[in-house]
Design a protein around this motif. Structure first.
Motif, PDB file in Angstrom:
ATOM      1  N   PHE A 149       0.824  -1.204   0.000  1.00 40.87           N
ATOM      2  CA  PHE A 149       0.000   0.000   0.000  1.00 40.87           C
ATOM      3  C   PHE A 149       0.862   1.259   0.000  1.00 40.87           C
ATOM      4  O   PHE A 149       0.513   2.266  -0.641  1.00 40.87           O
ATOM      5  CB  PHE A 149      -0.941   0.001   1.202  1.00 40.87           C
ATOM      6  CG  PHE A 149      -2.007  -1.055   1.123  1.00 40.87           C
ATOM      7  CD1 PHE A 149      -2.537  -1.422  -0.092  1.00 40.87           C
ATOM      8  CD2 PHE A 149      -2.464  -1.689   2.273  1.00 40.87           C
ATOM      9  CE1 PHE A 149      -3.522  -2.395  -0.179  1.00 40.87           C
ATOM     10  CE2 PHE A 149      -3.439  -2.658   2.195  1.00 40.87           C
ATOM     11  CZ  PHE A 149      -3.978  -3.023   0.960  1.00 40.87           C
ATOM     12  N   GLU A 150       1.984   1.240   0.705  1.00 44.49           N
ATOM     13  CA  GLU A 150       2.873   2.402   0.702  1.00 44.49           C
ATOM     14  C   GLU A 150       3.469   2.639  -0.694  1.00 44.49           C
ATOM     15  O   GLU A 150       3.579   3.778  -1.142  1.00 44.49           O
ATOM     16  CB  GLU A 150       3.984   2.207   1.725  1.00 44.49           C
ATOM     17  CG  GLU A 150       3.507   2.274   3.176  1.00 44.49           C
ATOM     18  CD  GLU A 150       4.616   1.937   4.163  1.00 44.49           C
ATOM     19  OE1 GLU A 150       5.737   1.618   3.686  1.00 44.49           O
ATOM     20  OE2 GLU A 150       4.375   1.984   5.384  1.00 44.49           O
ATOM     21  N   SER A 151       3.858   1.558  -1.366  1.00 45.91           N
ATOM     22  CA  SER A 151       4.396   1.705  -2.716  1.00 45.91           C
ATOM     23  C   SER A 151       3.332   2.204  -3.688  1.00 45.91           C
ATOM     24  O   SER A 151       3.628   2.961  -4.622  1.00 45.91           O
ATOM     25  CB  SER A 151       4.958   0.368  -3.209  1.00 45.91           C
ATOM     26  OG  SER A 151       3.928  -0.592  -3.379  1.00 45.91           O
ATOM     27  N   VAL A 152       2.071   1.803  -3.465  1.00 47.27           N
ATOM     28  CA  VAL A 152       0.976   2.260  -4.328  1.00 47.27           C
ATOM     29  C   VAL A 152       0.767   3.759  -4.162  1.00 47.27           C
ATOM     30  O   VAL A 152       0.521   4.482  -5.135  1.00 47.27           O
ATOM     31  CB  VAL A 152      -0.306   1.475  -4.006  1.00 47.27           C
ATOM     32  CG1 VAL A 152      -1.527   2.165  -4.621  1.00 47.27           C
ATOM     33  CG2 VAL A 152      -0.197   0.055  -4.535  1.00 47.27           C
ATOM     34  N   LEU A 153       0.866   4.267  -2.926  1.00 49.59           N
ATOM     35  CA  LEU A 153       0.730   5.704  -2.708  1.00 49.59           C
ATOM     36  C   LEU A 153       1.817   6.482  -3.445  1.00 49.59           C
ATOM     37  O   LEU A 153       1.554   7.547  -4.016  1.00 49.59           O
ATOM     38  CB  LEU A 153       0.785   6.011  -1.207  1.00 49.59           C
ATOM     39  CG  LEU A 153      -0.413   5.522  -0.373  1.00 49.59           C
ATOM     40  CD1 LEU A 153      -0.180   5.822   1.101  1.00 49.59           C
ATOM     41  CD2 LEU A 153      -1.698   6.170  -0.853  1.00 49.59           C
TER      42      LEU A 153
END
Length: 435
Positions: free
Chosen positions: A352-356
């Motif tokens: 999820f952090e990489s998606v942000l």
């Protein structure tokens, strides 16, 4: 001592009995299978394709500019459709090579095959000298549409200009997504590759069928309104050294070439503007030039706000969305990607952090795409505001694909006396030629 011997004897007998009940399997004669990889076409076929492309471009240029033979161009189109389309299954393709070149320019780790570079550059080089002869009889996507172009209907000029913007927008999106390694849009949404490979995505095959149906009445809808490579070729064709032209000294302004052209590439005579019209034209051009920066800014801002929908093309973003829906109970079934993610025990927070981070990146890419669309629209408005008077019919070099239809309908020189040239198809004349 005797007790110890008895216990040992019992253990030996038990082990022998167990060995007899469950014998150890013997794998000494078992042949371990090896993984077999199907052989590829090999580099030899790639060079055959390059040679075929060069020969086809040379023949197309010769047939269009020297012999002016519609019959030979039609035959070459059939050969190109068979080889580059059905035999080679649409790959490698000069149109799709745009994405490979974009990725190679922005990603140093990507190694692009030299044959792909040649497929991208060679039609551009020929176009710079001879016009869009690649579109005339070499491109399989153009050829398959040429064969269904039966009853041509002239569409309004404003519709033609408006739809023509889509190819430039498509080009910008394809470059952005391929440069970031997100997706190859041109290959993913190729409407005709399913026909070439005799199977594929059902939705794209339906889209290809619809385009072919439209192509019966409107000449080459994909080439004119969607092809990103064709947009680039149109710019190169404007500066071509040799091109199919209409000599004004021989033109009788009958207009048959304009009626025969299914692509709107023959411009009718344009009278000089009256003083009042010229004044209004200059005023209109001035307002457009003043509004152009605002148009670019508005589209750039709009594009930056499209980061979420644009990021949906990324596989990690799609996976994160699927995992979130499964966690909230909104997804009825799982996917192979989500199952593999959970079985690998990967950390969802890291994903999820990489998606942000990627969504922020797509915000910047959306800004660039929006600015590109604003520039395209501004340039189109400026070009439409400029009046270019001319007294004769002439070929629009950027839109003319040198298909040779006008050769058949030109009545000058070879039309038999007393025949209705509007209903006949005369032999190629000396009217449309190179200068």
């Amino acid at each position: 001592m005797v007790r110890i011997l008895v216990i040992g004897l019992v253990l030996v007998v038990s082990s022998n009995a167990t060995a007899e009940l469950i014998p150890t399997p013997d794998f000494t004669s078992h042949a371990i299978p090896t993984t077999e990889v199907p052989p590829g076409d090999g580099a030899g076929w790639e060079y055959v394709d390059v040679a075929a492309l060069a020969i086809a471009l040379g023949l197309a240029s010769y047939f269009a500019l020297v012999t002016r033979s519609r019959k030979h161009l039609f035959a070459l189109s059939f050969a190109s459709l068979v080889w580059f389309g059905f035999v080679r299954q649409g790959c490698v393709c000069s149109i799709g090579a745009t994405q490979n070149v974009s990725l190679a320019l922005f990603d140093p780790a990507y190694v692009i095959p030299i044959t792909v570079v040649v497929f991208f550059l060679l039609p551009l080089l020929f176009t710079l000298f001879f016009g869009r002869t690649f579109c005339a009889a070499v491109c399989p996507l153009g050829a398959i549409q040429e064969f269904v172009s039966i009853k041509n209907v002239q569409i309004p000029r404003w519709v033609d200009h408006s739809l023509g913007l889509l190819a430039w927008i498509y080009l910008g999106a394809a470059v952005i997504f391929s440069a970031t390694g997100t997706a190859f849009l041109i290959c993913r949404y190729d409407p005709f590759v399913g026909f070439f490979r005799l199977g594929g995505n059902a939705n794209m095959m339906i889209a290809g069928g619809v385009l072919l149906l439209i192509g019966v009445f409107i000449g080459r809808p994909y080439c004119r309104f969607l092809c990103p490579y064709g947009a680039v070729l149109s710019v190169f064709s404007r500066f071509s050294r040799f091109h199919v032209r209409i000599p004004p000294t021989q033109c009788i302004t009958c207009g048959l070439c304009s009626e025969a052209c299914p692509y709107g590439a023959i411009e009718a005579p344009v009278a000089p503007a009256l003083p009042s019209e010229a004044s209004r034209g200059r005023s209109r051009l001035g307002w457009i030039l003043l509004a152009s920066p605002l148009i670019v800014a508005v589209f750039a801002a709009t594009g930056s706000m499209m980061r979420v929908p644009l990021s949906q093309m990324d596989l990690d973003v799609q996976l994160a969305q699927q995992l979130r829906m499964e966690t909230l109970g909104l997804a009825t079934t799982t996917t192979d990607a989500s199952d593999a993610f959970r079985n690998a025990r990967r950390d969802e927070r890291v994903l999820f952090e990489s998606v942000l981070v990627k969504q922020q990146q797509f915000g910047r890419l959306g800004l660039l795409l929006g600015a590109w669309i604003g520039v395209v629209i501004s340039v189109k408005l400026v070009s439409l505001a400029i009046r270019r008077p001319h007294a004769d019919y002439r070929a629009d070099t950027k839109n003319c694909v040198s298909c040779g239809r006008c050769f058949w309908y030109c009545p000058v020189g070879d039309a038999p006396a007393g025949k209705n040239v509007a209903n006949e198809q005369p032999e190629p004349s000396q009217l449309v030629q190179i200068t």
